[in-house]
Design an enzyme around this catalytic site. Structure first.
Site, PDB file in Angstrom:
ATOM      1  N   HIS A 103       0.901  -1.159   0.106  1.00  0.00           N
ATOM      2  CA  HIS A 103       0.102   0.069   0.000  1.00  0.00           C
ATOM      3  C   HIS A 103       1.068   1.130   0.261  1.00  0.00           C
ATOM      4  O   HIS A 103       0.477   2.652  -0.159  1.00  0.00           O
ATOM      5  CB  HIS A 103      -0.876   0.011   1.139  1.00  0.00           C
ATOM      6  N   ASP A 125     -10.105  -0.234   3.536  1.00  0.00           N
ATOM      7  CA  ASP A 125      -9.133  -0.982   4.279  1.00  0.00           C
ATOM      8  C   ASP A 125      -9.296  -1.326   5.642  1.00  0.00           C
ATOM      9  O   ASP A 125     -10.108  -0.833   6.060  1.00  0.00           O
ATOM     10  CB  ASP A 125      -7.934   0.023   4.105  1.00  0.00           C
ATOM     11  N   HIS A 127      -7.218  -1.203   7.838  1.00  0.00           N
ATOM     12  CA  HIS A 127      -6.293  -0.470   8.562  1.00  0.00           C
ATOM     13  C   HIS A 127      -6.514   1.192   7.980  1.00  0.00           C
ATOM     14  O   HIS A 127      -6.886   1.390   6.894  1.00  0.00           O
ATOM     15  CB  HIS A 127      -4.859  -0.859   8.256  1.00  0.00           C
ATOM     16  N   ASP A 129      -3.731   3.241   7.892  1.00  0.00           N
ATOM     17  CA  ASP A 129      -2.328   3.743   7.154  1.00  0.00           C
ATOM     18  C   ASP A 129      -2.333   5.139   7.394  1.00  0.00           C
ATOM     19  O   ASP A 129      -1.666   5.614   6.638  1.00  0.00           O
ATOM     20  CB  ASP A 129      -2.651   3.310   5.612  1.00  0.00           C
ATOM     21  N   HIS A 142       3.986   0.497   4.282  1.00  0.00           N
ATOM     22  CA  HIS A 142       2.580   0.557   3.809  1.00  0.00           C
ATOM     23  C   HIS A 142       1.615   0.881   4.971  1.00  0.00           C
ATOM     24  O   HIS A 142       0.262   0.873   4.772  1.00  0.00           O
ATOM     25  CB  HIS A 142       2.185  -0.787   3.258  1.00  0.00           C
ATOM     26  N   ASP A 228      -7.393  -1.778  -0.682  1.00  0.00           N
ATOM     27  CA  ASP A 228      -6.665  -2.481  -0.038  1.00  0.00           C
ATOM     28  C   ASP A 228      -7.386  -3.813   0.151  1.00  0.00           C
ATOM     29  O   ASP A 228      -8.556  -3.839   0.666  1.00  0.00           O
ATOM     30  CB  ASP A 228      -6.117  -1.984   1.371  1.00  0.00           C
ATOM     31  N   ASP A 230      -6.922  -6.364   1.845  1.00  0.00           N
ATOM     32  CA  ASP A 230      -7.381  -6.952   3.314  1.00  0.00           C
ATOM     33  C   ASP A 230      -8.440  -6.036   3.927  1.00  0.00           C
ATOM     34  O   ASP A 230      -9.162  -6.373   4.849  1.00  0.00           O
ATOM     35  CB  ASP A 230      -6.074  -6.741   4.248  1.00  0.00           C
ATOM     36  N   GLU A 273      -1.913  -4.626  -2.029  1.00  0.00           N
ATOM     37  CA  GLU A 273      -1.639  -5.789  -1.246  1.00  0.00           C
ATOM     38  C   GLU A 273      -2.144  -7.203  -1.435  1.00  0.00           C
ATOM     39  O   GLU A 273      -2.220  -8.201  -0.739  1.00  0.00           O
ATOM     40  CB  GLU A 273      -2.455  -5.359   0.332  1.00  0.00           C
TER      41      GLU A 273
HETATM   42  N1  LIG Z   1      -1.412  -1.415   4.020  1.00  0.00           N
HETATM   43  C1  LIG Z   1      -1.422  -2.319   5.049  1.00  0.00           C
HETATM   44  N2  LIG Z   1      -1.872  -3.581   4.857  1.00  0.00           N
HETATM   45  N3  LIG Z   1      -1.152  -1.915   6.213  1.00  0.00           N
HETATM   46  C2  LIG Z   1      -1.075  -2.437   7.440  1.00  0.00           C
HETATM   47  C3  LIG Z   1      -0.775  -1.613   8.555  1.00  0.00           C
HETATM   48  C4  LIG Z   1      -0.406  -2.419   9.769  1.00  0.00           C
HETATM   49  C5  LIG Z   1      -0.238  -1.605  11.077  1.00  0.00           C
HETATM   50  N4  LIG Z   1      -0.972  -0.486  11.266  1.00  0.00           N
HETATM   51  C6  LIG Z   1       1.195  -0.774  10.789  1.00  0.00           C
HETATM   52  O1  LIG Z   1       1.280   0.148  10.570  1.00  0.00           O
HETATM   53  O2  LIG Z   1       2.428  -1.444  10.604  1.00  0.00           O
HETATM   54 MN   LIG Z   2      -3.636  -0.464   3.512  1.00  0.00          MN
HETATM   55 MN   LIG Z   3      -4.631  -3.003   5.225  1.00  0.00          MN
END
Ligand SMILES: NC(=[NH2+])NCCC[C@H](N)C(=O)O
Ligand SMILES: [Mn+2]
Ligand SMILES: [Mn+2]
Length: 301
Positions: A103, A125, A127, A129, A142, A228, A230, A273
């Protein structure tokens, strides 16, 4: 008929698990061009950006020594070139579709999409990010692209700050279920439109996505959609590096992408991702192609 220009960004610099750099190939092999054609758009493939292997590089080179952001220099280099491609695609009157990669490539998509315009963004997402080098629990970039493109925290001192016609009032995050402490503070205090999985449970994916798209599109030239994989439940999308249980279903995801199309404000998009080394029979890549088709207007009849 609009032309969708596919730009591969095969990086895994920003992720904790390797293999997401194979995403662009997997998504193409899953039938992206045919899916887009069946959506009624004209796909043109720009190929992949050249991305050096992580093995050739030093993860800590050049970043300010106190920064916890692995491969930041390499990520910045890829994002600079992706931003250029996205900007040129838009200038030619076409729609950029970037394929990750992890990402972190969203920094390039957002900066490129916002170079000559005011834009909004919808972040589908699990998350947020929104970490920065001082708040990240992992050092993985990411987990930082939205903060970077908005010039938040330490990113205020980088080339990305103020380079972009994107501001938090036009950013909506949809489907959140894994948010770090500092990100939660930002989301509570900030101007972002935030929709957690609970909001989707309570209000339904349709109402939430309509509101997210309307907020992102308010008063700007168009919306960047960052998908994303996920965001979906790991049962539907197992091929991702940071899966989180309790995500949206297959049908909810399509429904949301159909609303993206109906809003008619889509300016640029990315699919990120997808990690083929963690996937089952390329099904997550296939899902990515189907969702892109829905976002570009594919319907049953
Ligand atoms: N794009 C993603 N899959 N991001 C996941 C981030 C996970 C976690 N919040 C981190 O900063 O490490
Ligand atoms: Mn993400
Ligand atoms: Mn994510």
């Amino acid at each position: 008929m609009s032309t969708v220009r596919i730009i591969g960004a095969p990086t895994d610099y920003g992720a904790n698990r390797r293999g997401v750099d194979m995403g662009p190939s997997a998504i193409r092999y899953a039938g992206l061009a045919d899916q887009l054609t069946s959506a009624g758009v004209d796909p043109v493939d720009a190929g992949d950006l050249v991305v050096p292997r992580a093995e050739e590089r030093d993860p800590d080179a050049d970043a300010p020594s106190e920064w916890n952001a692995k491969f930041l220099r390499e990520t910045a280099d890829v994002c600079r070139r992706l931003a250029e491609e996205v900007d040129e695609t838009l200038a030619a009157g076409n729609v950029p579709l970037a394929l990750g990669g992890d990402h972190s490539i969203a920094i390039g998509s957002l900066v490129g999409s916002a170079r000559d315009a005011e834009i909004g963004a919808v972040w589908f997402d699990a998350h947020a990010d929104l970490n920065t080098p001082s708040t990240t629990p992992s050092g993985n970039v990411h987990g930082m692209p939205l903060a970077a493109a908005l010039g938040l925290g330490e990113f205020a001192d980088t080339e990305w700050a103020n380079a972009s016609g994107l501001s938090p009032e036009n950013v909506a995050l949809v489907g959140l279920r894994s948010v770090d402490g500092a990100e939660a503070d930002l989301l509570r205090e900030g101007d972002f439109a935030v929709y957690t999985m609970s909001d989707i449970d309570e209000r339904g994916i349709t109402a939430v996505t309509e509101e997210a798209m309307a907020t992102a599109a308010a008063g700007v030239d168009g919306v960047h959609v960052s998908l994303d994989l996920d965001w979906l439940d790991p049962n539907e999308a197992p091929g991702v590096g940071t899966p989180v249980r309790g995500g949206v279903t297959y049908r909810e995801a399509h429904s949301a992408m159909e609303i993206v199309d109906e809003t008619a404000s889509l300016r640029s998009m990315e699919l990120v991702e997808v990690n083929p080394t963690l996937d089952q029979h390329n099904e997550t890549a296939e899902l990515a192609t189907e969702l892109a088709a829905s976002a570009f207007g594919k319907r049953v009849i």
